[in-house]
Design a protein around this motif. Sequence first.
Motif, PDB file in Angstrom:
ATOM      1  N   SER A   7       0.833  -1.197   0.000  1.00  0.00           N
ATOM      2  CA  SER A   7       0.000   0.000   0.000  1.00  0.00           C
ATOM      3  C   SER A   7       0.871   1.253   0.000  1.00  0.00           C
ATOM      4  N   LYS A   8       0.489   2.199  -0.837  1.00  0.00           N
ATOM      5  CA  LYS A   8       1.175   3.496  -0.965  1.00  0.00           C
ATOM      6  C   LYS A   8       2.638   3.370  -1.399  1.00  0.00           C
ATOM      7  N   THR A   9       3.025   2.207  -1.926  1.00  0.00           N
ATOM      8  CA  THR A   9       4.393   2.012  -2.395  1.00  0.00           C
ATOM      9  C   THR A   9       4.552   2.610  -3.790  1.00  0.00           C
ATOM     10  N   ASP A  10       5.690   3.245  -4.036  1.00  0.00           N
ATOM     11  CA  ASP A  10       5.993   3.846  -5.329  1.00  0.00           C
ATOM     12  C   ASP A  10       6.913   2.914  -6.120  1.00  0.00           C
ATOM     13  N   PHE A  11       6.360   2.317  -7.186  1.00  0.00           N
ATOM     14  CA  PHE A  11       7.113   1.443  -8.074  1.00  0.00           C
ATOM     15  C   PHE A  11       7.400   2.125  -9.414  1.00  0.00           C
ATOM     16  N   THR A  12       7.264   3.443  -9.496  1.00  0.00           N
ATOM     17  CA  THR A  12       7.404   4.162 -10.761  1.00  0.00           C
ATOM     18  C   THR A  12       8.656   3.720 -11.519  1.00  0.00           C
ATOM     19  N   ALA A  24       6.991 -10.981 -12.040  1.00  0.00           N
ATOM     20  CA  ALA A  24       6.872 -10.997 -10.578  1.00  0.00           C
ATOM     21  C   ALA A  24       5.526 -11.589 -10.159  1.00  0.00           C
ATOM     22  N   ASP A  25       5.492 -12.191  -8.985  1.00  0.00           N
ATOM     23  CA  ASP A  25       4.276 -12.819  -8.459  1.00  0.00           C
ATOM     24  C   ASP A  25       3.749 -11.997  -7.282  1.00  0.00           C
ATOM     25  N   PHE A  26       2.617 -11.320  -7.514  1.00  0.00           N
ATOM     26  CA  PHE A  26       1.973 -10.481  -6.506  1.00  0.00           C
ATOM     27  C   PHE A  26       0.659 -11.098  -6.034  1.00  0.00           C
ATOM     28  N   THR A  27       0.532 -12.422  -6.107  1.00  0.00           N
ATOM     29  CA  THR A  27      -0.699 -13.100  -5.712  1.00  0.00           C
ATOM     30  C   THR A  27      -1.121 -12.658  -4.312  1.00  0.00           C
ATOM     31  N   SER A  28      -2.364 -12.213  -4.182  1.00  0.00           N
ATOM     32  CA  SER A  28      -2.965 -11.759  -2.914  1.00  0.00           C
ATOM     33  C   SER A  28      -2.246 -10.556  -2.302  1.00  0.00           C
ATOM     34  N   GLY A  29      -1.493  -9.839  -3.112  1.00  0.00           N
ATOM     35  CA  GLY A  29      -0.831  -8.622  -2.622  1.00  0.00           C
ATOM     36  C   GLY A  29      -1.815  -7.484  -2.448  1.00  0.00           C
ATOM     37  N   VAL A  30      -1.459  -6.517  -1.623  1.00  0.00           N
ATOM     38  CA  VAL A  30      -2.306  -5.350  -1.361  1.00  0.00           C
ATOM     39  C   VAL A  30      -1.602  -4.115  -1.921  1.00  0.00           C
ATOM     40  N   PHE A  31      -2.268  -3.441  -2.874  1.00  0.00           N
ATOM     41  CA  PHE A  31      -1.709  -2.290  -3.582  1.00  0.00           C
ATOM     42  C   PHE A  31      -2.568  -1.042  -3.402  1.00  0.00           C
ATOM     43  N   VAL A  32      -3.157  -0.846  -2.255  1.00  0.00           N
ATOM     44  CA  VAL A  32      -4.031   0.312  -2.036  1.00  0.00           C
ATOM     45  C   VAL A  32      -3.205   1.588  -2.212  1.00  0.00           C
ATOM     46  N   ASP A  33      -3.649   2.454  -3.135  1.00  0.00           N
ATOM     47  CA  ASP A  33      -2.985   3.737  -3.411  1.00  0.00           C
ATOM     48  C   ASP A  33      -1.533   3.585  -3.877  1.00  0.00           C
ATOM     49  N   ALA A  34      -1.168   2.447  -4.456  1.00  0.00           N
ATOM     50  CA  ALA A  34       0.200   2.231  -4.930  1.00  0.00           C
ATOM     51  C   ALA A  34       0.401   2.892  -6.294  1.00  0.00           C
ATOM     52  N   GLY A  35       1.622   3.336  -6.558  1.00  0.00           N
ATOM     53  CA  GLY A  35       1.973   3.942  -7.833  1.00  0.00           C
ATOM     54  C   GLY A  35       2.821   3.005  -8.664  1.00  0.00           C
ATOM     55  N   ASN A  50      -5.973 -12.345  -7.266  1.00  0.00           N
ATOM     56  CA  ASN A  50      -6.559 -12.016  -5.959  1.00  0.00           C
ATOM     57  C   ASN A  50      -5.935 -10.785  -5.296  1.00  0.00           C
ATOM     58  N   ALA A  51      -5.246  -9.962  -6.045  1.00  0.00           N
ATOM     59  CA  ALA A  51      -4.638  -8.756  -5.474  1.00  0.00           C
ATOM     60  C   ALA A  51      -5.690  -7.677  -5.214  1.00  0.00           C
ATOM     61  N   VAL A  52      -5.444  -6.854  -4.212  1.00  0.00           N
ATOM     62  CA  VAL A  52      -6.296  -5.701  -3.899  1.00  0.00           C
ATOM     63  C   VAL A  52      -5.649  -4.498  -4.569  1.00  0.00           C
ATOM     64  N   LEU A  53      -6.337  -3.938  -5.570  1.00  0.00           N
ATOM     65  CA  LEU A  53      -5.764  -2.879  -6.388  1.00  0.00           C
ATOM     66  C   LEU A  53      -6.504  -1.545  -6.241  1.00  0.00           C
ATOM     67  N   THR A  54      -7.112  -1.294  -5.113  1.00  0.00           N
ATOM     68  CA  THR A  54      -7.896  -0.083  -4.892  1.00  0.00           C
ATOM     69  C   THR A  54      -7.029   1.160  -5.099  1.00  0.00           C
TER      70      THR A  54
END
Length: 86
Positions: free
Chosen positions: A29-34, A41-52, A65-69
């Motif tokens: 969440s809120k991580t910047d991957f710009t 990469a395997d992001f299964t069931s990862g949480v990306f809330v507000d991620a860039g 199953n990732a959360v991409l809100t």
Amino acid sequence: ADFTSSSFVDSDLSGGNFTGARFVSADLSKTDFTGANLTGADFTSGVFVDAGLIGTGADDSIFVNAVLTNADFTAASLAGADFTAA
């Protein structure tokens, strides 16, 4: 690299090379991957809330199953990426 169940909340990982990395069940969440390389990469069931993820190379990555809100994939390359149930 295996980052399974790790927490990178509000981290700056921009421009990093994470080719083939495992972030299964990680909180990004809120991580910047710009501009990062996330190819395969395997992001299964990862949480990306507000991620860039702007301009990332994420071809063949797994977001099952990732959360991409509010995740921002503007200009990202996502060929072959799997977003099943995300």
